[in-house]
Design an enzyme around this catalytic site. Structure first.
Site, PDB file in Angstrom:
ATOM      1  N   ASP A 142       3.311  -6.851   5.137  1.00  0.00           N
ATOM      2  CA  ASP A 142       3.376  -5.724   6.080  1.00  0.00           C
ATOM      3  C   ASP A 142       4.694  -5.775   6.851  1.00  0.00           C
ATOM      4  O   ASP A 142       5.487  -6.716   6.664  1.00  0.00           O
ATOM      5  CB  ASP A 142       2.158  -5.804   7.012  1.00  0.00           C
ATOM      6  CG  ASP A 142       1.682  -4.421   7.432  1.00  0.00           C
ATOM      7  OD1 ASP A 142       2.466  -3.463   7.361  1.00  0.00           O
ATOM      8  OD2 ASP A 142       0.512  -4.306   7.852  1.00  0.00           O
ATOM      9  N   SER A 166       5.159  -3.279   2.148  1.00  0.00           N
ATOM     10  CA  SER A 166       4.905  -2.130   3.025  1.00  0.00           C
ATOM     11  C   SER A 166       6.197  -1.506   3.533  1.00  0.00           C
ATOM     12  O   SER A 166       6.151  -0.532   4.294  1.00  0.00           O
ATOM     13  CB  SER A 166       4.034  -2.562   4.213  1.00  0.00           C
ATOM     14  OG  SER A 166       2.810  -3.079   3.769  1.00  0.00           O
ATOM     15  N   ARG A 218       3.574   0.324  -0.324  1.00  0.00           N
ATOM     16  CA  ARG A 218       2.932   1.345   0.489  1.00  0.00           C
ATOM     17  C   ARG A 218       4.016   2.277   1.014  1.00  0.00           C
ATOM     18  O   ARG A 218       4.959   1.840   1.656  1.00  0.00           O
ATOM     19  CB  ARG A 218       2.198   0.674   1.651  1.00  0.00           C
ATOM     20  CG  ARG A 218       0.868   0.014   1.226  1.00  0.00           C
ATOM     21  CD  ARG A 218      -0.230   1.035   1.023  1.00  0.00           C
ATOM     22  NE  ARG A 218      -0.265   1.922   2.181  1.00  0.00           N
ATOM     23  CZ  ARG A 218      -0.738   1.565   3.380  1.00  0.00           C
ATOM     24  NH1 ARG A 218      -1.280   0.393   3.557  1.00  0.00           N
ATOM     25  NH2 ARG A 218      -0.695   2.418   4.391  1.00  0.00           N
ATOM     26  N   ASP A 254      -1.655   4.368   6.678  1.00  0.00           N
ATOM     27  CA  ASP A 254      -2.936   3.776   6.270  1.00  0.00           C
ATOM     28  C   ASP A 254      -3.983   4.863   6.051  1.00  0.00           C
ATOM     29  O   ASP A 254      -4.055   5.828   6.818  1.00  0.00           O
ATOM     30  CB  ASP A 254      -3.480   2.866   7.381  1.00  0.00           C
ATOM     31  CG  ASP A 254      -2.716   1.560   7.503  1.00  0.00           C
ATOM     32  OD1 ASP A 254      -1.742   1.341   6.763  1.00  0.00           O
ATOM     33  OD2 ASP A 254      -3.111   0.752   8.372  1.00  0.00           O
TER      34      ASP A 254
END
Ligand SMILES: *[C@@H]1O[C@H](CO)[C@@H](O)[C@H](O)[C@H]1NC(C)=O
Ligand SMILES: *[C@@H]1O[C@H](CO)[C@@H](O)[C@H](O)[C@H]1NC(C)=O
Ligand SMILES: *[C@@H]1O[C@H](CO)[C@@H](O)[C@H](O)[C@H]1NC(C)=O
Ligand SMILES: *[C@@H]1O[C@H](CO)[C@@H](O)[C@H](O)[C@H]1NC(C)=O
Length: 436
Positions: free
Chosen positions: A158, A190, A215, A219
């Site tokens: 992340d 991410s 990503r 979210d």
């Protein structure tokens, strides 16, 4: 360090980095804790649902015993909130000792003993998003080695509590550090989600070189609104995103929320269908101990899974947005097959959509379609045959479409022809007929 220094350093890194280790030639499948279980650490009052080793063992047991593993769902992925608030005396990350008394290595062994793989979560930055210890630049090699020593198979990295310069250095460095451990570890970045997800801020060529998946966007939450927002963003930006995907390099629109509270059965089919079109990771975040049969049937639909896992790994596109609020999506598949999804954004009643394959850019020829969620077969289609599909509000009709073989001779010709059109796909795409 000035911008020039950063650029030079990056150039050096990208010359030496490649995470082309053969992993994730098709999108990963599995289960991840975050959307359903978040940062529930209250094991005293909520032992069933808190983030602790039993939760992951429970889900692993379900994956093995309820038929998931044999369908390909193999990764069990820990998200945020597994750590102790402090690193150990040697500066290494360590799990919360109360909630993970056996340690991560033992949990990884449990997964491996059951034919599964373990994923873990870290954060490029000072803290994780939930304020557990982050991986600052000076800790990247140590943390990569720690994960490898635990026999972890997948890292979600992340990007909370870091700035764009740290991210620009850290994400490639982690790729290099994971590679240097010698353990093949799938690497989910991410990074683009922290840069708005689009070029020129995001360099998808670089990402494809250093990460297996990434990503791009916000979210997912447990609602149809959230899912639609994600779908809109990915397909509105398909010209930038679609060419970035391929074997070993996937866009990740986030977890499957099927089996939770936010989607109707039709909406759940829509998520499964569109994630298959997008060649998206099929990573569920739900409670596999309490799944109803409807959700299970959608998530275990073998044809939807086969479409998602197609070996060519070409991400699909939105072909049409009709004024009637019907949208049509398409993905080319191996063996000259393709997938079509008809999505209704309507809120009234099942809509009878009339079209033909020629209107969807198909070449002349004879075809047959397998309706993925009803199980029926549509025979006798040629490109100009008019047909009608009935699409429920917020639902889909999904077709697996394949050429109907006439003879060995025409089959061979069509194969050569389709090979040619596939090669031009990335350059031209079917865009000339889009009504966008
Ligand atoms: C490390 O990178 C090299 C070069 O891309 C690749 O051949 C090798 O498989 C990678 N090893 C691991 C463990 O990722
Ligand atoms: C990883 O394991 C090796 C071999 O046991 C050990 O020497 C090393 O210190 C470990 N590194 C970390 C970061 O745990
Ligand atoms: C993107 O990254 C690739 C691979 O590192 C590099 O060759 C290319 O020049 C970069 N593109 C831009 C626009 O920075
Ligand atoms: C296509 O099928 C229709 C019936 O659906 C038929 O009338 C037409 O002749 C066929 N066209 C070709 C080229 O086979």
């Amino acid at each position: 360090m000035g911008p020039l220094g950063v650029t030079l350093l990056l150039a050096l890194i990208s010359l030496t980095v490649a995470l082309d280790n053969g992993l994730l030639k098709t999108p990963p499948m599995g289960w991840m804790a975050w959307e359903r279980f978040r940062c529930d650490t209250d094991c005293a009052n909520d032992p069933e649902n808190c983030i602790r080793e039993d939760l992951f063992r429970n889900m692993a047991d379900r994956l093995v015993e309820d038929g998931w593993k044999e369908l390909g769902y193999e990764y069990v992925i820990i998200d945020d909130c597994w750590m102790s608030r402090l690193r150990d005396e040697q500066g290494r990350l360590q799990p919360d000792p109360i909630r993970f008394p056996g340690g991560i290595a033992k949990l990884a062994k449990y997964m491996h003993d059951h034919g599964l793989k373990l994923g873990i979560y870290g954060d490029m930055g000072t803290y994780t998003c939930m304020h557990y210890p982050g991986t600052t630049l000076d800790k990247i090699e140590l943390d990569a080695q720690t994960f490898a020593n635990w026999s972890v198979d997948y890292l979600k990295f992340d990007g909370c509590y870091s700035n764009p310069v740290e991210q620009m250095l850290g994400y490639p460095l982690m790729s290099k550090a994971l590679n240097a451990t010698g353990r093949p570890i799938a690497y989910s970045c991410s990074w683009p989600a922290y840069l708005g997800g689009l070029p020129p801020n995001v360099n998808y060529t670089l990402l494809g070189d250093i990460c297996h998946l990434w990503r791009n966007y916000y979210d997912i939450q447990d609602s149809w609104d959230s899912m639609q927002g994600i779908v809109d963003w990915y397909f509105n930006n398909q010209d930038d995103l679609q060419p970035a995907a391929g074997p070993g390099r996937w866009n990740d629109p986030d977890m499957l929320i099927i089996g939770n509270f936010g989607l109707s059965m039709d909406q759940a089919r829509s998520q499964m269908a569109l994630w298959a079109i997008m060649a998206a990771p099929l990573i569920m975040s739900n409670d596999l101990r309490k799944l109803d049969n409807g959700a299970r049937a959608i998530l275990q639909n073998k044809v939807a899974i086969a479409i998602n896992q197609d070996s060519m790994g070409i991400q699909g596109r939105r072909l049409l947005q009709e004024k009637s609020h019907i949208e049509v999506f398409w993905r080319p598949l191996s063996k000259s097959a393709s997938a079509l999804v008809f999505l209704s954004r309507r809120t009234d009643m099942p809509y009878r959509y009339h079209t033909s394959l020629a209107k969807l850019n198909y070449e002349a020829g004879n075809y047959e379609a397998y309706d993925v969620f009803s199980g029926s077969t549509v025979k006798g289609l040629n490109a100009t045959t008019e047909f009608t599909v009935s699409i429920n509000p917020s639902g889909v009709v999904m077709w697996y479409l394949y050429p109907k073989q006439q003879s060995k001779q025409t089959e061979r010709l069509r194969y050569q022809h389709n090979r040619g059109s596939r090669l031009t796909f990335h350059k031209a795409g079917p865009g000339h007929r889009d009504v966008l």
